[in-house]
Motif scaffolding. Structure first.
Motif, PDB file in Angstrom:
ATOM      1  N   CYS A   1      59.078  41.871  31.422  1.00 15.12           N
ATOM      2  CA  CYS A   1      58.421  43.198  31.352  1.00 15.12           C
ATOM      3  C   CYS A   1      57.646  43.520  32.621  1.00 15.12           C
ATOM      4  CB  CYS A   1      57.401  43.211  30.223  1.00 15.12           C
ATOM      5  SG  CYS A   1      58.097  43.363  28.609  1.00 15.12           S
ATOM      6  N   ILE A   2      57.628  44.790  32.936  1.00 20.03           N
ATOM      7  CA  ILE A   2      56.899  45.280  34.109  1.00 20.03           C
ATOM      8  C   ILE A   2      55.702  46.114  33.672  1.00 20.03           C
ATOM      9  CG2 ILE A   2      57.091  46.846  36.089  1.00 20.03           C
ATOM     10  CD1 ILE A   2      59.947  45.793  36.460  1.00 20.03           C
ATOM     11  N   ARG A   3      54.543  45.802  34.260  1.00 22.68           N
ATOM     12  CA  ARG A   3      53.304  46.537  33.976  1.00 22.68           C
ATOM     13  C   ARG A   3      52.616  46.891  35.293  1.00 22.68           C
ATOM     14  NH1 ARG A   3      55.448  46.592  30.027  1.00 22.68           N
ATOM     15  NH2 ARG A   3      54.836  46.026  27.898  1.00 22.68           N
ATOM     16  N   ASP A   4      51.733  47.877  35.209  1.00 22.95           N
ATOM     17  CA  ASP A   4      50.962  48.332  36.369  1.00 22.95           C
ATOM     18  C   ASP A   4      49.561  47.722  36.255  1.00 22.95           C
ATOM     19  OD1 ASP A   4      49.465  49.800  38.200  1.00 22.95           O
ATOM     20  OD2 ASP A   4      50.496  51.685  37.765  1.00 22.95           O
ATOM     21  N   TYR A   5      49.301  46.664  37.020  1.00 19.94           N
ATOM     22  CA  TYR A   5      48.019  45.954  36.950  1.00 19.94           C
ATOM     23  C   TYR A   5      47.045  46.604  37.930  1.00 19.94           C
ATOM     24  CZ  TYR A   5      50.657  42.617  34.229  1.00 19.94           C
ATOM     25  OH  TYR A   5      51.429  42.049  33.247  1.00 19.94           O
ATOM     26  N   ILE A   6      45.962  47.133  37.351  1.00 15.76           N
ATOM     27  CA  ILE A   6      44.984  47.861  38.155  1.00 15.76           C
ATOM     28  C   ILE A   6      43.678  47.057  38.184  1.00 15.76           C
ATOM     29  CG2 ILE A   6      44.513  49.343  36.118  1.00 15.76           C
ATOM     30  CD1 ILE A   6      44.098  50.561  39.698  1.00 15.76           C
ATOM     31  N   HIS A   7      43.142  46.865  39.384  1.00 16.78           N
ATOM     32  CA  HIS A   7      41.970  45.999  39.512  1.00 16.78           C
ATOM     33  C   HIS A   7      40.756  46.628  38.843  1.00 16.78           C
ATOM     34  CE1 HIS A   7      38.821  43.492  41.305  1.00 16.78           C
ATOM     35  NE2 HIS A   7      39.786  42.594  41.416  1.00 16.78           N
ATOM     36  N   VAL A   8      39.987  45.775  38.149  1.00 24.40           N
ATOM     37  CA  VAL A   8      38.858  46.260  37.357  1.00 24.40           C
ATOM     38  C   VAL A   8      37.785  46.904  38.246  1.00 24.40           C
ATOM     39  CG1 VAL A   8      37.693  43.993  37.330  1.00 24.40           C
ATOM     40  CG2 VAL A   8      37.383  45.567  35.402  1.00 24.40           C
ATOM     41  N   GLU A   9      37.665  46.485  39.500  1.00 24.73           N
ATOM     42  CA  GLU A   9      36.685  47.152  40.378  1.00 24.73           C
ATOM     43  C   GLU A   9      37.181  48.535  40.808  1.00 24.73           C
ATOM     44  OE1 GLU A   9      33.814  43.816  42.236  1.00 24.73           O
ATOM     45  OE2 GLU A   9      35.589  44.233  43.443  1.00 24.73           O
ATOM     46  N   ASP A  10      38.480  48.710  40.887  1.00 21.32           N
ATOM     47  CA  ASP A  10      39.011  50.062  41.136  1.00 21.32           C
ATOM     48  C   ASP A  10      38.786  50.953  39.917  1.00 21.32           C
ATOM     49  OD1 ASP A  10      39.899  49.823  43.796  1.00 21.32           O
ATOM     50  OD2 ASP A  10      41.698  48.750  43.145  1.00 21.32           O
ATOM     51  N   LEU A  11      38.927  50.379  38.724  1.00 24.43           N
ATOM     52  CA  LEU A  11      38.606  51.146  37.510  1.00 24.43           C
ATOM     53  C   LEU A  11      37.132  51.542  37.527  1.00 24.43           C
ATOM     54  CD1 LEU A  11      40.443  49.187  34.639  1.00 24.43           C
ATOM     55  CD2 LEU A  11      41.148  51.310  35.755  1.00 24.43           C
ATOM     56  N   ALA A  12      36.275  50.586  37.875  1.00 26.17           N
ATOM     57  CA  ALA A  12      34.825  50.849  37.901  1.00 26.17           C
ATOM     58  C   ALA A  12      34.524  52.016  38.844  1.00 26.17           C
ATOM     59  CB  ALA A  12      34.076  49.594  38.333  1.00 26.17           C
ATOM     60  N   GLU A  13      35.126  51.988  40.003  1.00 25.88           N
ATOM     61  CA  GLU A  13      34.876  53.055  40.973  1.00 25.88           C
ATOM     62  C   GLU A  13      35.326  54.413  40.427  1.00 25.88           C
ATOM     63  OE1 GLU A  13      36.418  52.885  45.037  1.00 25.88           O
ATOM     64  OE2 GLU A  13      34.903  54.472  45.216  1.00 25.88           O
ATOM     65  N   ALA A  14      36.451  54.433  39.737  1.00 25.82           N
ATOM     66  CA  ALA A  14      36.940  55.704  39.168  1.00 25.82           C
ATOM     67  C   ALA A  14      35.947  56.266  38.150  1.00 25.82           C
ATOM     68  CB  ALA A  14      38.309  55.492  38.514  1.00 25.82           C
ATOM     69  N   HIS A  15      35.271  55.393  37.408  1.00 21.82           N
ATOM     70  CA  HIS A  15      34.268  55.888  36.445  1.00 21.82           C
ATOM     71  C   HIS A  15      33.087  56.525  37.159  1.00 21.82           C
ATOM     72  CE1 HIS A  15      36.613  53.310  33.822  1.00 21.82           C
ATOM     73  NE2 HIS A  15      36.111  53.988  32.824  1.00 21.82           N
ATOM     74  N   CYS A  16      32.661  55.919  38.247  1.00 23.85           N
ATOM     75  CA  CYS A  16      31.546  56.500  39.020  1.00 23.85           C
ATOM     76  C   CYS A  16      31.942  57.883  39.522  1.00 23.85           C
ATOM     77  CB  CYS A  16      31.176  55.613  40.211  1.00 23.85           C
ATOM     78  SG  CYS A  16      30.588  53.996  39.728  1.00 23.85           S
ATOM     79  N   LEU A  17      33.159  58.001  40.041  1.00 22.30           N
ATOM     80  CA  LEU A  17      33.629  59.287  40.561  1.00 22.30           C
ATOM     81  C   LEU A  17      33.778  60.302  39.426  1.00 22.30           C
ATOM     82  CD1 LEU A  17      36.325  57.850  43.003  1.00 22.30           C
ATOM     83  CD2 LEU A  17      34.194  58.994  43.686  1.00 22.30           C
ATOM     84  N   ALA A  18      34.253  59.838  38.270  1.00 21.18           N
ATOM     85  CA  ALA A  18      34.476  60.743  37.131  1.00 21.18           C
ATOM     86  C   ALA A  18      33.156  61.314  36.614  1.00 21.18           C
ATOM     87  CB  ALA A  18      35.220  60.014  36.013  1.00 21.18           C
ATOM     88  N   LEU A  19      32.096  60.539  36.715  1.00 19.24           N
ATOM     89  CA  LEU A  19      30.774  61.037  36.303  1.00 19.24           C
ATOM     90  C   LEU A  19      30.406  62.279  37.094  1.00 19.24           C
ATOM     91  CD1 LEU A  19      28.108  58.214  36.080  1.00 19.24           C
ATOM     92  CD2 LEU A  19      28.834  59.771  34.261  1.00 19.24           C
ATOM     93  N   GLU A  20      30.731  62.256  38.372  1.00 19.15           N
ATOM     94  CA  GLU A  20      30.408  63.400  39.246  1.00 19.15           C
ATOM     95  C   GLU A  20      31.330  64.579  38.981  1.00 19.15           C
ATOM     96  OE1 GLU A  20      27.723  63.365  41.023  1.00 19.15           O
ATOM     97  OE2 GLU A  20      27.374  61.283  40.419  1.00 19.15           O
ATOM     98  N   LYS A  21      32.567  64.301  38.598  1.00 16.44           N
ATOM     99  CA  LYS A  21      33.566  65.372  38.496  1.00 16.44           C
ATOM    100  C   LYS A  21      33.669  65.984  37.091  1.00 16.44           C
ATOM    101  CE  LYS A  21      34.828  66.128  42.504  1.00 16.44           C
ATOM    102  NZ  LYS A  21      35.371  65.194  43.432  1.00 16.44           N
ATOM    103  N   ALA A  22      33.197  65.282  36.062  1.00 15.42           N
ATOM    104  CA  ALA A  22      33.316  65.825  34.689  1.00 15.42           C
ATOM    105  C   ALA A  22      32.540  67.135  34.625  1.00 15.42           C
ATOM    106  CB  ALA A  22      32.774  64.814  33.684  1.00 15.42           C
TER     107      ALA A  22
END
Ligand code: UFG
Length: 322
Positions: A218-239
């Motif tokens: 199986c193939i999956r898209d593994y995304i680093h947890v620190e990249d996820l963390a950064e996206a949450h910080c950015l999403a706080l500003e953009k929501a």
């Protein structure tokens, strides 16, 4: 002050670290059923609270007066959700309704929600973009889809500002080794492989080697947890400027065998493998079209190489603190 529900969990704890490093004040509400108190950065305030207990939620809001919420708190074992759907609908959906209700009582208008690519179900095309039909194939995925829909309805009716972030496969650990992945029981591929390499498990099972993929796994898209963390910080500003759903993945897939090879490379040790039948409900391939998150958030995942991602997980695994 940002309130983070489920902040003692894997993605929540890394997001708190990211928020604090970016100058936000954070408070965590977590019932510690699956989370680890030791995963919460000591700079953050902590309150043990369960979203099913509205009074304890009110106490948290009274104490911290948050201006926005990042909502991770949820049960997230796909297999368990099939056997115990009531547990999942109650905790995930009713817990979120309670949270939204207390947010309204305290006039908190902004939420970033932890959603999942499991809301898509079996892919109809690849890469998966946000317009892909959502037909989740297990109760866990359905709880997350229901919450996405609730947020959209609350936007229409009450002007809620929200972003739902649909993660692909969260992976890796903080670069400084302070926190990382620790589930009990562990069901995720990368920690299982690393624990087998360490000798804590006899071997790992590869669930299916007859898929229609280049190496059969199986193939999956593994995304680093620190990249996820950064996206949450950015999403706080953009929501509020943007309201809706965004995929978080690297846009690139890795097979189970490639993950095992990355783990062997990071550790310099061999992993003992067993070939097992396919796991029910596993799509052959999943990877994200991440262009919308890049465009809306100005987000750029730093880790794009599975070897680098697994290296951070190994660094945590050999020195884990919880
Ligand atoms: N796998 C194995 N052996 C194992 C464990 C996993 O071969 O012992 C394989 C799985 O079959 C899958 C891949 O490794 O192909 C990744 O499996 P994980 O269990 O690590 O992750 P999933 O892709 O099943 O699940 C992840 C998230 C879920 C989310 C799901 C959406 O953990 O929360 O993606 O598809 F719902």
């Amino acid at each position: 002050m940002i309130l983070v529900t489920g902040g003692a969990g894997y993605i929540g704890s890394h997001t708190i670290k990211g928020l604090l490093d970016n100058g936000y004040d954070c408070a965590v509400a977590d019932n510690l059923v699956y989370g680890h108190r030791g995963a919460v950065d000591p700079r953050a305030a902590f309150e043990q609270a369960d979203l099913l207990d509205k009074d304890s939620l009110r106490h948290v809001f009274c104490k911290f007066r948050p201006e926005a919420v990042i909502h991770f708190a949820a049960f997230a074992y796909v297999g368990e959700s099939v056997c115990l759907p009531q547990k999942y609908y109650r905790n995930n959906v009713i817990g979120t309704l309670n949270l939204l209700s207390v947010m309204r009582e305290f006039s908190v208008e902004k939420i970033v929600f932890s959603s999942t690519c499991a809301t898509y179900g079996e892919p109809q095309y690849l890469p998966i973009d946000e317009e892909h039909p959502q037909n989740p194939i297990n109760p866990y995925g359905r709880t997350k889809l229901m919450i996405e829909q609730i947020l959209s309805d609350y936007r229409q009716a009450y002007g809620l500002k929200y972003i739902s972030l649909r993660y692909f496969n969260a992976a890796g650990a903080a670069a400084d080794g302070s926190i990382g992945e620790s589930h009990r029981p562990e069901t995720h591929l990368i920690p299982l492989v690393l624990q087998a390499i360490k000798g804590e498990r006899q071997s790992i099972k590869i669930f299916g080697s007859d898929y229609n993929t280049p190496d059969g796994t199986c193939i999956r898209d593994y995304i680093h947890v620190e990249d996820l963390a950064e996206a949450h910080c950015l999403a706080l500003e953009k929501a509020g400027i943007f309201n809706g759903c965004l995929n978080l993945g690297t846009g690139k897939g890795s097979s189970v065998k490639e993950v095992v090879a990355a783990a062997e490379k990071a550790s310099g040790l061999k992993c003992s493998l067993e070939y097992a039948p396919r796991r029910p409900g596993d799509p052959a391939q999943l990877w994200a079209d991440n262009r919308k998150a890049k465009e809306v958030l100005g987000w750029h995942p730093r880790y794009t190489d599975i070897n680098e991602i697994v290296r951070t997980a190994w660094n945590w695994e050999i020195n884990r603190k919880f």
